[in-house]
Design a protein around this motif. Structure first.
Motif, PDB file in Angstrom:
ATOM      1  N   SER A   2       0.836  -1.191   0.000  1.00 34.63           N
ATOM      2  CA  SER A   2       0.000   0.000   0.000  1.00 34.63           C
ATOM      3  C   SER A   2       0.881   1.256   0.000  1.00 34.63           C
ATOM      4  O   SER A   2       2.081   1.205   0.257  1.00 34.63           O
ATOM      5  N   HIS A   3       0.265   2.354  -0.282  1.00 31.62           N
ATOM      6  CA  HIS A   3       0.974   3.624  -0.318  1.00 31.62           C
ATOM      7  C   HIS A   3       1.542   3.970   1.051  1.00 31.62           C
ATOM      8  O   HIS A   3       2.670   4.469   1.157  1.00 31.62           O
ATOM      9  N   TYR A   8       6.163   4.754   4.601  1.00 30.29           N
ATOM     10  CA  TYR A   8       6.846   4.434   5.862  1.00 30.29           C
ATOM     11  C   TYR A   8       8.239   3.863   5.598  1.00 30.29           C
ATOM     12  O   TYR A   8       9.218   4.277   6.229  1.00 30.29           O
ATOM     13  N   LEU A   9       8.360   2.929   4.655  1.00 27.91           N
ATOM     14  CA  LEU A   9       9.650   2.321   4.346  1.00 27.91           C
ATOM     15  C   LEU A   9      10.622   3.342   3.771  1.00 27.91           C
ATOM     16  O   LEU A   9      11.804   3.362   4.135  1.00 27.91           O
ATOM     17  N   SER A  10      10.158   4.203   2.890  1.00 22.54           N
ATOM     18  CA  SER A  10      11.053   5.186   2.278  1.00 22.54           C
ATOM     19  C   SER A  10      11.545   6.194   3.317  1.00 22.54           C
ATOM     20  O   SER A  10      12.705   6.595   3.288  1.00 22.54           O
ATOM     21  N   LYS A  11      10.675   6.596   4.218  1.00 21.80           N
ATOM     22  CA  LYS A  11      11.104   7.531   5.265  1.00 21.80           C
ATOM     23  C   LYS A  11      12.094   6.873   6.212  1.00 21.80           C
ATOM     24  O   LYS A  11      13.089   7.478   6.613  1.00 21.80           O
ATOM     25  N   LEU A  15      16.083   7.888   6.269  1.00 21.09           N
ATOM     26  CA  LEU A  15      16.658   8.414   7.501  1.00 21.09           C
ATOM     27  C   LEU A  15      17.893   7.630   7.903  1.00 21.09           C
ATOM     28  O   LEU A  15      18.933   8.209   8.247  1.00 21.09           O
ATOM     29  N   ILE A  16      17.812   6.325   7.857  1.00 20.38           N
ATOM     30  CA  ILE A  16      18.953   5.480   8.228  1.00 20.38           C
ATOM     31  C   ILE A  16      20.115   5.713   7.269  1.00 20.38           C
ATOM     32  O   ILE A  16      21.275   5.825   7.686  1.00 20.38           O
TER      33      ILE A  16
END
Length: 53
Positions: A2-3, A8-11, A15-16
């Motif tokens: 889902s979007h 969430y994964l891209s953020k 960040l990491i």
């Protein structure tokens, strides 16, 4: 996927990745073995004969 999950994964991964990149840059900048190269780069913008008074 889902979007919301992709967002969430891209953020999280972004960040990491950026934190890791920052740590690598700081370690390289503070490495004592690179001091001569850093000082040469700092002096390279000065014209010949010009320096701290």
């Amino acid at each position: 996927m889902s979007h919301e999950l992709l967002l969430y994964l891209s953020k999280t991964v972004g960040l990491i990745w950026l934190m890791g990149f920052f740590v690598i840059v700081v370690i390289r900048a503070c490495n004592p073995s690179r001091r001569a190269a850093q000082e040469a780069a700092a002096r390279s913008i000065l014209q010949d004969g010009e320096g701290p008074q």
